[in-house]
Enzyme design. Structure first.
Site, PDB file in Angstrom:
ATOM      1  N   ASP A  15       0.903  -1.253   0.332  1.00 45.53           N
ATOM      2  CA  ASP A  15       0.278   0.150   0.090  1.00 45.53           C
ATOM      3  C   ASP A  15       1.200   1.586   0.194  1.00 45.53           C
ATOM      4  O   ASP A  15       1.784   1.390   0.350  1.00 45.53           O
ATOM      5  CB  ASP A  15      -1.103  -0.128   1.064  1.00 45.53           C
ATOM      6  CG  ASP A  15      -2.156   0.939   1.093  1.00 45.53           C
ATOM      7  OD1 ASP A  15      -2.340   1.472   0.095  1.00 45.53           O
ATOM      8  OD2 ASP A  15      -2.387   1.164   2.147  1.00 45.53           O
ATOM      9  N   ASN A  17       0.949   3.841  -2.948  1.00 42.88           N
ATOM     10  CA  ASN A  17       1.902   3.809  -3.861  1.00 42.88           C
ATOM     11  C   ASN A  17       1.295   5.112  -4.146  1.00 42.88           C
ATOM     12  O   ASN A  17       2.233   6.437  -4.594  1.00 42.88           O
ATOM     13  CB  ASN A  17       1.645   3.358  -5.093  1.00 42.88           C
ATOM     14  CG  ASN A  17       1.789   1.813  -4.706  1.00 42.88           C
ATOM     15  OD1 ASN A  17       2.929   1.326  -4.200  1.00 42.88           O
ATOM     16  ND2 ASN A  17       1.553   0.915  -6.090  1.00 42.88           N
ATOM     17  N   ARG A  19       0.340   7.419  -1.927  1.00 44.27           N
ATOM     18  CA  ARG A  19       0.837   8.602  -1.429  1.00 44.27           C
ATOM     19  C   ARG A  19       1.951   9.197  -1.839  1.00 44.27           C
ATOM     20  O   ARG A  19       2.833  10.425  -1.409  1.00 44.27           O
ATOM     21  CB  ARG A  19       0.785   8.758  -0.446  1.00 44.27           C
ATOM     22  CG  ARG A  19      -0.919   9.160   0.678  1.00 44.27           C
ATOM     23  CD  ARG A  19      -0.903   7.475   2.282  1.00 44.27           C
ATOM     24  NE  ARG A  19      -1.708   6.229   1.570  1.00 44.27           N
ATOM     25  CZ  ARG A  19      -2.158   5.404   2.428  1.00 44.27           C
ATOM     26  NH1 ARG A  19      -1.918   5.745   3.593  1.00 44.27           N
ATOM     27  NH2 ARG A  19      -1.952   4.253   2.316  1.00 44.27           N
ATOM     28  N   TRP A  20       2.948   7.888  -1.876  1.00 46.43           N
ATOM     29  CA  TRP A  20       4.003   8.022  -2.265  1.00 46.43           C
ATOM     30  C   TRP A  20       4.171   9.570  -3.463  1.00 46.43           C
ATOM     31  O   TRP A  20       5.322  10.017  -3.076  1.00 46.43           O
ATOM     32  CB  TRP A  20       4.857   7.017  -3.244  1.00 46.43           C
ATOM     33  CG  TRP A  20       6.042   6.777  -3.149  1.00 46.43           C
ATOM     34  CD1 TRP A  20       7.500   6.518  -2.651  1.00 46.43           C
ATOM     35  CD2 TRP A  20       7.067   7.176  -4.664  1.00 46.43           C
ATOM     36  NE1 TRP A  20       8.558   6.828  -3.696  1.00 46.43           N
ATOM     37  CE2 TRP A  20       8.242   7.082  -4.493  1.00 46.43           C
ATOM     38  CE3 TRP A  20       5.775   7.829  -6.065  1.00 46.43           C
ATOM     39  CZ2 TRP A  20       8.897   7.366  -5.818  1.00 46.43           C
ATOM     40  CZ3 TRP A  20       6.861   7.751  -7.123  1.00 46.43           C
ATOM     41  CH2 TRP A  20       8.076   7.919  -6.694  1.00 46.43           C
ATOM     42  N   SER A  60      -7.606  -5.338  -5.324  1.00 51.64           N
ATOM     43  CA  SER A  60      -8.509  -6.097  -4.838  1.00 51.64           C
ATOM     44  C   SER A  60      -9.428  -6.489  -5.317  1.00 51.64           C
ATOM     45  O   SER A  60      -9.754  -5.549  -6.753  1.00 51.64           O
ATOM     46  CB  SER A  60      -8.764  -5.557  -3.252  1.00 51.64           C
ATOM     47  OG  SER A  60      -8.844  -4.177  -3.199  1.00 51.64           O
ATOM     48  N   GLU A  62     -12.330  -4.823  -4.441  1.00 53.19           N
ATOM     49  CA  GLU A  62     -12.789  -3.821  -3.801  1.00 53.19           C
ATOM     50  C   GLU A  62     -11.906  -2.106  -5.217  1.00 53.19           C
ATOM     51  O   GLU A  62     -12.053  -1.387  -4.900  1.00 53.19           O
ATOM     52  CB  GLU A  62     -12.646  -3.028  -2.668  1.00 53.19           C
ATOM     53  CG  GLU A  62     -13.731  -3.830  -1.533  1.00 53.19           C
ATOM     54  CD  GLU A  62     -12.830  -5.329  -1.511  1.00 53.19           C
ATOM     55  OE1 GLU A  62     -11.829  -5.860  -1.368  1.00 53.19           O
ATOM     56  OE2 GLU A  62     -14.275  -6.051  -0.876  1.00 53.19           O
ATOM     57  N   ASN A  63     -11.413  -2.426  -5.597  1.00 56.07           N
ATOM     58  CA  ASN A  63     -10.087  -1.963  -5.987  1.00 56.07           C
ATOM     59  C   ASN A  63     -10.965  -0.945  -7.714  1.00 56.07           C
ATOM     60  O   ASN A  63      -9.818  -0.546  -8.002  1.00 56.07           O
ATOM     61  CB  ASN A  63      -8.316  -2.051  -6.817  1.00 56.07           C
ATOM     62  CG  ASN A  63      -7.980  -2.339  -5.399  1.00 56.07           C
ATOM     63  OD1 ASN A  63      -6.889  -2.938  -4.360  1.00 56.07           O
ATOM     64  ND2 ASN A  63      -7.935  -1.341  -4.683  1.00 56.07           N
ATOM     65  N   ARG A  66     -12.199   1.840  -8.208  1.00 56.01           N
ATOM     66  CA  ARG A  66     -11.003   3.274  -8.656  1.00 56.01           C
ATOM     67  C   ARG A  66     -11.354   3.467  -9.821  1.00 56.01           C
ATOM     68  O   ARG A  66     -12.342   3.255 -11.159  1.00 56.01           O
ATOM     69  CB  ARG A  66      -9.554   2.906  -8.711  1.00 56.01           C
ATOM     70  CG  ARG A  66      -9.223   2.601  -7.410  1.00 56.01           C
ATOM     71  CD  ARG A  66      -8.085   2.566  -6.797  1.00 56.01           C
ATOM     72  NE  ARG A  66      -7.139   1.580  -5.573  1.00 56.01           N
ATOM     73  CZ  ARG A  66      -6.442   2.400  -5.142  1.00 56.01           C
ATOM     74  NH1 ARG A  66      -5.307   2.674  -5.252  1.00 56.01           N
ATOM     75  NH2 ARG A  66      -6.356   1.813  -4.012  1.00 56.01           N
ATOM     76  N   SER A 191      -8.080  -5.024   4.969  1.00 54.37           N
ATOM     77  CA  SER A 191      -8.147  -4.924   4.202  1.00 54.37           C
ATOM     78  C   SER A 191      -8.388  -5.915   2.964  1.00 54.37           C
ATOM     79  O   SER A 191      -8.660  -6.150   2.191  1.00 54.37           O
ATOM     80  CB  SER A 191      -7.868  -3.265   2.888  1.00 54.37           C
ATOM     81  OG  SER A 191      -7.241  -2.380   3.558  1.00 54.37           O
TER      82      SER A 191
HETATM   83  C1  IPE Z   1      -5.465  -2.841  -0.475  1.00 58.30           C
HETATM   84  O1  IPE Z   1      -5.123  -1.267  -0.278  1.00 58.30           O
HETATM   85  C2  IPE Z   1      -5.456  -3.995  -1.669  1.00 58.30           C
HETATM   86  C3  IPE Z   1      -3.961  -3.943  -1.873  1.00 58.30           C
HETATM   87  C4  IPE Z   1      -2.847  -3.367  -1.335  1.00 58.30           C
HETATM   88  C5  IPE Z   1      -3.922  -4.299  -3.164  1.00 58.30           C
HETATM   89  P1  IPE Z   1      -5.910  -0.329  -0.156  1.00 58.30           P
HETATM   90  O2  IPE Z   1      -5.057   0.875  -0.380  1.00 58.30           O
HETATM   91  O3  IPE Z   1      -6.709  -0.732  -1.505  1.00 58.30           O
HETATM   92  O4  IPE Z   1      -7.139  -0.691   1.147  1.00 58.30           O
HETATM   93  P2  IPE Z   1      -7.805   0.749   1.489  1.00 58.30           P
HETATM   94  O5  IPE Z   1      -8.788   1.369   0.792  1.00 58.30           O
HETATM   95  O6  IPE Z   1      -6.824   1.922   2.057  1.00 58.30           O
HETATM   96  O7  IPE Z   1      -8.896   0.089   2.297  1.00 58.30           O
HETATM   97  C1  IPE Z   2      -1.874   0.136  -3.393  1.00 57.73           C
HETATM   98  O1  IPE Z   2      -0.858   1.419  -3.473  1.00 57.73           O
HETATM   99  C2  IPE Z   2      -1.448  -0.457  -4.805  1.00 57.73           C
HETATM  100  C3  IPE Z   2      -3.056  -0.597  -4.971  1.00 57.73           C
HETATM  101  C4  IPE Z   2      -4.382  -0.897  -3.842  1.00 57.73           C
HETATM  102  C5  IPE Z   2      -2.906  -1.570  -5.749  1.00 57.73           C
HETATM  103  P1  IPE Z   2      -2.563   2.526  -3.512  1.00 57.73           P
HETATM  104  O2  IPE Z   2      -2.845   2.886  -4.462  1.00 57.73           O
HETATM  105  O3  IPE Z   2      -3.251   2.096  -2.247  1.00 57.73           O
HETATM  106  O4  IPE Z   2      -1.210   4.252  -2.740  1.00 57.73           O
HETATM  107  P2  IPE Z   2      -2.387   4.784  -1.406  1.00 57.73           P
HETATM  108  O5  IPE Z   2      -3.410   4.308  -0.690  1.00 57.73           O
HETATM  109  O6  IPE Z   2      -3.616   5.734  -1.569  1.00 57.73           O
HETATM  110  O7  IPE Z   2      -1.262   5.944  -1.025  1.00 57.73           O
HETATM  111 MG    MG Z   3      -3.918   1.947  -0.593  1.00 58.56          MG
END
Ligand code: IPE
Ligand code: IPE
Ligand code: MG
Length: 242
Positions: A15, A17, A19-20, A60, A62-63, A66, A191
């Protein structure tokens, strides 16, 4: 670090990416692209340490919520990874596997996943397991549906269902439960990752965002794991942490 006992199975919630990228005033998708290098490093290190399995939460269920564009970039990176890392996977004797609702992935991704999976099927080193379109609750739902179908077909009675029955109907029945679950970017939640399998897994949460996660962060997680006392509800045993 040489004396540290490495866990048999490490699982990672990759997790942070977005925010980085945000702190660098870059697009979120740049964070995902940078994260691929972390996947490479962690995979190589774990294979070299001869752990049995590394499970990476890459996407995930849930992703899918996005924005379309972000999902498209993630799928393109995944496809590129599956093609680009094929030689490296073979050279390191890694067997590629996956868990999740794989049928939901785009055709081209599924095709490359299948090619790398087949090519590496006889490798007997570390299993690199990608959680794709994965949800822990969905995995349990899918398992329960298949169990119900088998009960209806008269293969066994409801009272015969036990923990082993559930495990046997998960996406990857032979997966040993993770010993260590690492979450990057600081969130104190799971998550929807491997809900059934992590009942006694040791958790390590680091503030480091995934694109910055390197060998030293992994070693720090393993060092912390070595300081844990695993009891599984019983009494303390004086043995190695695994
Ligand atoms: C969890 O990260 C899923 C993956 C790393 C693939 P998310 O960014 O989707 O989780 P939440 O929404 O912060 O719980
Ligand atoms: C994790 O990074 C990658 C996936 C969930 C696919 P994020 O995209 O969730 O990064 P943040 O949580 O918004 O920083
Ligand atoms: Mg995330």
């Amino acid at each position: 670090m040489t004396e540290a006992v490495w866990p048999r199975h490490i699982a990672v919630i990759m997790d942070g990416n977005g925010r980085w990228a945000k702190t660098r005033k870059l697009a979120r998708t740049r964070g995902h692209a940078e994260g691929v290098e972390s996947v490479r490093t962690v995979t190589r290190t774990c294979a070299r340490q001869k752990i049995d399995q590394l499970t990476l939460y890459a996407f995930s269920e849930e992703n899918w919520k996005r924005p379309k564009r972000e999902v498209a970039v993630l799928m393109r990176l995944l496809r590129r990874f599956l093609v680009g890392e094929r030689d490296e996977i073979m050279e390191n004797n890694i067997r590629l596997a996956s868990v999740g609702r794989i049928h939901r992935l785009p055709d081209d991704v599924r095709r490359e996943l299948e090619i790398t999976r087949e090519l590496s099927a006889n490798n007997d080193g570390m299993v690199l397991n990608l959680a794709l379109s994965y949800g822990g609750r969905q995995e349990i739902v899918d398992a329960v549906q298949r169990i119900a179908q088998r009960v209806l077909a008269g293969e066994f009675d409801p009272e015969d269902i036990d923990e082993d029955t559930i495990t046997a109907h998960l996406y990857q029945p032979d997966m040993p439960p993770p010993d260590l679950l690492i979450r990057t970017a600081g969130e104190m939640r799971v998550s929807n990752f491997l809900l059934w399998q992590i009942s006694y897994t040791e958790l390590h949460v680091t503030p480091t965002c995934w694109p910055e996660f390197r060998e030293e962060h992994l070693e720090a997680a393993v060092a912390e794991y070595n300081r844990r006392v695993r009891k599984f509800g019983g009494l303390v045993k004086k043995s190695a942490p695994r």
